[in-house]
Scaffold this motif. Structure first.
Motif, PDB file in Angstrom:
ATOM      1  N   ILE A   3      65.427  36.537  58.142  1.00 25.06           N
ATOM      2  CA  ILE A   3      65.089  35.437  57.249  1.00 25.06           C
ATOM      3  C   ILE A   3      63.992  35.883  56.291  1.00 25.06           C
ATOM      4  N   LYS A   4      64.161  35.540  55.017  1.00 26.40           N
ATOM      5  CA  LYS A   4      63.182  35.885  53.978  1.00 26.40           C
ATOM      6  C   LYS A   4      62.757  34.601  53.267  1.00 26.40           C
ATOM      7  N   PHE A   5      61.448  34.471  53.068  1.00 20.45           N
ATOM      8  CA  PHE A   5      60.905  33.408  52.233  1.00 20.45           C
ATOM      9  C   PHE A   5      59.825  34.026  51.368  1.00 20.45           C
ATOM     10  N   GLY A   6      59.934  33.870  50.070  1.00 20.13           N
ATOM     11  CA  GLY A   6      58.992  34.486  49.146  1.00 20.13           C
ATOM     12  C   GLY A   6      58.027  33.498  48.525  1.00 20.13           C
ATOM     13  N   ILE A   7      56.794  33.943  48.400  1.00 21.34           N
ATOM     14  CA  ILE A   7      55.750  33.169  47.732  1.00 21.34           C
ATOM     15  C   ILE A   7      55.057  34.108  46.747  1.00 21.34           C
ATOM     16  N   ASP A   8      55.050  33.732  45.481  1.00 20.07           N
ATOM     17  CA  ASP A   8      54.291  34.514  44.513  1.00 20.07           C
ATOM     18  C   ASP A   8      52.862  33.983  44.471  1.00 20.07           C
ATOM     19  N   PRO A   9      51.893  34.789  44.874  1.00 21.22           N
ATOM     20  CA  PRO A   9      50.504  34.332  44.940  1.00 21.22           C
ATOM     21  C   PRO A   9      49.812  34.333  43.574  1.00 21.22           C
ATOM     22  N   THR A  10      50.338  33.496  42.673  1.00 20.78           N
ATOM     23  CA  THR A  10      49.702  33.358  41.365  1.00 20.78           C
ATOM     24  C   THR A  10      48.412  32.543  41.478  1.00 20.78           C
ATOM     25  N   PHE A  11      48.304  31.761  42.551  1.00 20.00           N
ATOM     26  CA  PHE A  11      47.094  30.995  42.856  1.00 20.00           C
ATOM     27  C   PHE A  11      46.688  31.318  44.290  1.00 20.00           C
ATOM     28  N   ASP A  12      45.504  30.890  44.682  1.00 24.01           N
ATOM     29  CA  ASP A  12      44.984  31.253  46.003  1.00 24.01           C
ATOM     30  C   ASP A  12      45.291  30.236  47.090  1.00 24.01           C
ATOM     31  N   ARG A  13      46.242  29.336  46.825  1.00 19.41           N
ATOM     32  CA  ARG A  13      46.565  28.327  47.831  1.00 19.41           C
ATOM     33  C   ARG A  13      48.032  27.920  47.727  1.00 19.41           C
ATOM     34  N   LEU A  14      48.512  27.451  48.840  1.00 21.13           N
ATOM     35  CA  LEU A  14      49.846  26.882  48.866  1.00 21.13           C
ATOM     36  C   LEU A  14      49.811  25.538  48.152  1.00 21.13           C
ATOM     37  N   HIS A  15      50.981  25.068  47.712  1.00 17.71           N
ATOM     38  CA  HIS A  15      51.034  23.760  47.072  1.00 17.71           C
ATOM     39  C   HIS A  15      52.116  22.917  47.736  1.00 17.71           C
ATOM     40  N   LEU A  16      52.223  21.696  47.325  1.00 22.97           N
ATOM     41  CA  LEU A  16      53.150  20.749  47.932  1.00 22.97           C
ATOM     42  C   LEU A  16      54.588  21.262  47.908  1.00 22.97           C
ATOM     43  N   GLY A  17      54.951  22.002  46.883  1.00 22.61           N
ATOM     44  CA  GLY A  17      56.306  22.540  46.767  1.00 22.61           C
ATOM     45  C   GLY A  17      56.671  23.527  47.869  1.00 22.61           C
ATOM     46  N   HIS A  18      55.681  24.096  48.527  1.00 23.30           N
ATOM     47  CA  HIS A  18      55.949  25.015  49.633  1.00 23.30           C
ATOM     48  C   HIS A  18      56.273  24.278  50.936  1.00 23.30           C
ATOM     49  N   LEU A  19      55.989  22.978  50.982  1.00 24.34           N
ATOM     50  CA  LEU A  19      56.104  22.216  52.221  1.00 24.34           C
ATOM     51  C   LEU A  19      57.514  22.247  52.822  1.00 24.34           C
ATOM     52  N   VAL A  20      58.513  21.900  52.042  1.00 22.53           N
ATOM     53  CA  VAL A  20      59.873  21.810  52.583  1.00 22.53           C
ATOM     54  C   VAL A  20      60.377  23.183  53.051  1.00 22.53           C
ATOM     55  N   PRO A  21      60.278  24.227  52.225  1.00 21.97           N
ATOM     56  CA  PRO A  21      60.738  25.524  52.727  1.00 21.97           C
ATOM     57  C   PRO A  21      59.955  26.014  53.941  1.00 21.97           C
ATOM     58  N   ALA A  54      57.314  28.313  29.300  1.00 21.42           N
ATOM     59  CA  ALA A  54      56.519  29.243  28.503  1.00 21.42           C
ATOM     60  C   ALA A  54      56.285  30.510  29.315  1.00 21.42           C
ATOM     61  N   THR A  55      56.048  31.609  28.619  1.00 24.35           N
ATOM     62  CA  THR A  55      55.762  32.877  29.274  1.00 24.35           C
ATOM     63  C   THR A  55      54.441  32.776  30.015  1.00 24.35           C
ATOM     64  N   ARG A  56      54.457  33.203  31.279  1.00 22.88           N
ATOM     65  CA  ARG A  56      53.226  33.195  32.059  1.00 22.88           C
ATOM     66  C   ARG A  56      52.436  34.462  31.760  1.00 22.88           C
ATOM     67  N   PRO A  57      51.104  34.385  31.819  1.00 23.25           N
ATOM     68  CA  PRO A  57      50.298  35.574  31.526  1.00 23.25           C
ATOM     69  C   PRO A  57      50.422  36.619  32.634  1.00 23.25           C
ATOM     70  N   ILE A  58      50.232  37.865  32.257  1.00 26.55           N
ATOM     71  CA  ILE A  58      50.199  38.962  33.214  1.00 26.55           C
ATOM     72  C   ILE A  58      48.873  38.853  33.992  1.00 26.55           C
ATOM     73  N   LEU A  59      48.962  38.943  35.314  1.00 25.98           N
ATOM     74  CA  LEU A  59      47.779  38.826  36.162  1.00 25.98           C
ATOM     75  C   LEU A  59      47.335  40.203  36.648  1.00 25.98           C
ATOM     76  N   TYR A  60      46.081  40.313  37.033  1.00 23.21           N
ATOM     77  CA  TYR A  60      45.545  41.557  37.567  1.00 23.21           C
ATOM     78  C   TYR A  60      45.942  41.710  39.033  1.00 23.21           C
ATOM     79  N   ALA A  61      46.269  42.948  39.420  1.00 26.47           N
ATOM     80  CA  ALA A  61      46.696  43.229  40.792  1.00 26.47           C
ATOM     81  C   ALA A  61      45.641  42.795  41.812  1.00 26.47           C
ATOM     82  N   GLU A  62      44.368  43.026  41.501  1.00 29.71           N
ATOM     83  CA  GLU A  62      43.300  42.675  42.439  1.00 29.71           C
ATOM     84  C   GLU A  62      43.259  41.165  42.689  1.00 29.71           C
ATOM     85  N   ASP A  63      43.451  40.372  41.632  1.00 25.79           N
ATOM     86  CA  ASP A  63      43.419  38.916  41.773  1.00 25.79           C
ATOM     87  C   ASP A  63      44.598  38.427  42.604  1.00 25.79           C
TER      88      ASP A  63
END
Length: 186
Positions: A3-21, A54-63
């Motif tokens: 089983i695979k479930f992916g989360i892109d860590p564009t922010f430092d926290r989970l959000h409500l949309g992650h709840l169901v999966p 809209a195009t999302r900005p490129i983020l830094y690997a460290e962040d």
């Protein structure tokens, strides 16, 4: 099953949309299925265009890595033991450009632009950056690398799931079953 479930860590926290999966993920863990949570330490840098106007900005690997580590802490509070973390940067940061171009060559520009979000942006004369066309290939290749049988995600991931299934077939693997959860608005 794998089983695979992916989360892109564009922010430092989970959000409500992650709840169901995550509820599905939890159930699979409770049934002793091997679950891998992919933290998109590579793909989050680029930004998944799913459902974006809209195009999302490129983020830094460290962040992104800091965000992934914070998300892992949250996941450990929500999920029982029995899942493993896999950062897709471990794979994609080591792929040579000619190897990636072989993957990209499996898809046409017309197919990649057929994505609903891109169609809408083209109708509205909004730009689509070239890297946005490549993110689904990276996410799809994660399923090949992990030999996924099942992938869990939101309905906004349909296009990425289709790409993953095609890459699996091209790699002589059975295409994964995709469990799509409704998108929670608001």
């Amino acid at each position: 099953d794998r089983i695979k479930f992916g989360i892109d860590p564009t922010f430092d926290r989970l959000h409500l949309g992650h709840l169901v999966p995550l509820r599905l993920v939890k159930r699979f863990i409770e049934l002793d299925h091997p679950v891998t949570i992919v933290l998109g330490t590579f793909t989050a840098q680029l930004g998944d265009p799913s459902g974006k106007d809209a195009t999302r900005p490129i983020l830094y690997a460290e962040d992104v890595l800091k965000n992934a580590n914070k998300i892992e802490v949250q996941l450990n509070k929500i999920l029982p033991k029995g899942w493993k973390r896999w950062d897709n940067g471990e794979l994609h940061n080591n792929i040579k450009l000619p190897e990636f171009m072989q993957l990209a060559a499996k898809f046409t520009t017309n197919f990649m632009l057929s994505r609903d979000a891109f169609q809408k942006r083209m109708e509205e004369s909004k730009p689509i950056a070239l890297h946005e066309l490549l993110v689904p290939i990276c996410q799809g290749y994660d399923s090949v690398a992990l030999l996924s049988n099942v992938e869990i995600g939101g309905q906004d991931q349909l296009f990425n799931f289709q790409v993953a299934r095609q890459l699996q077939v091209d790699s002589n693997l059975s295409p994964q079953t995709c469990l799509m959860c409704p998108i929670i608005r608001g």
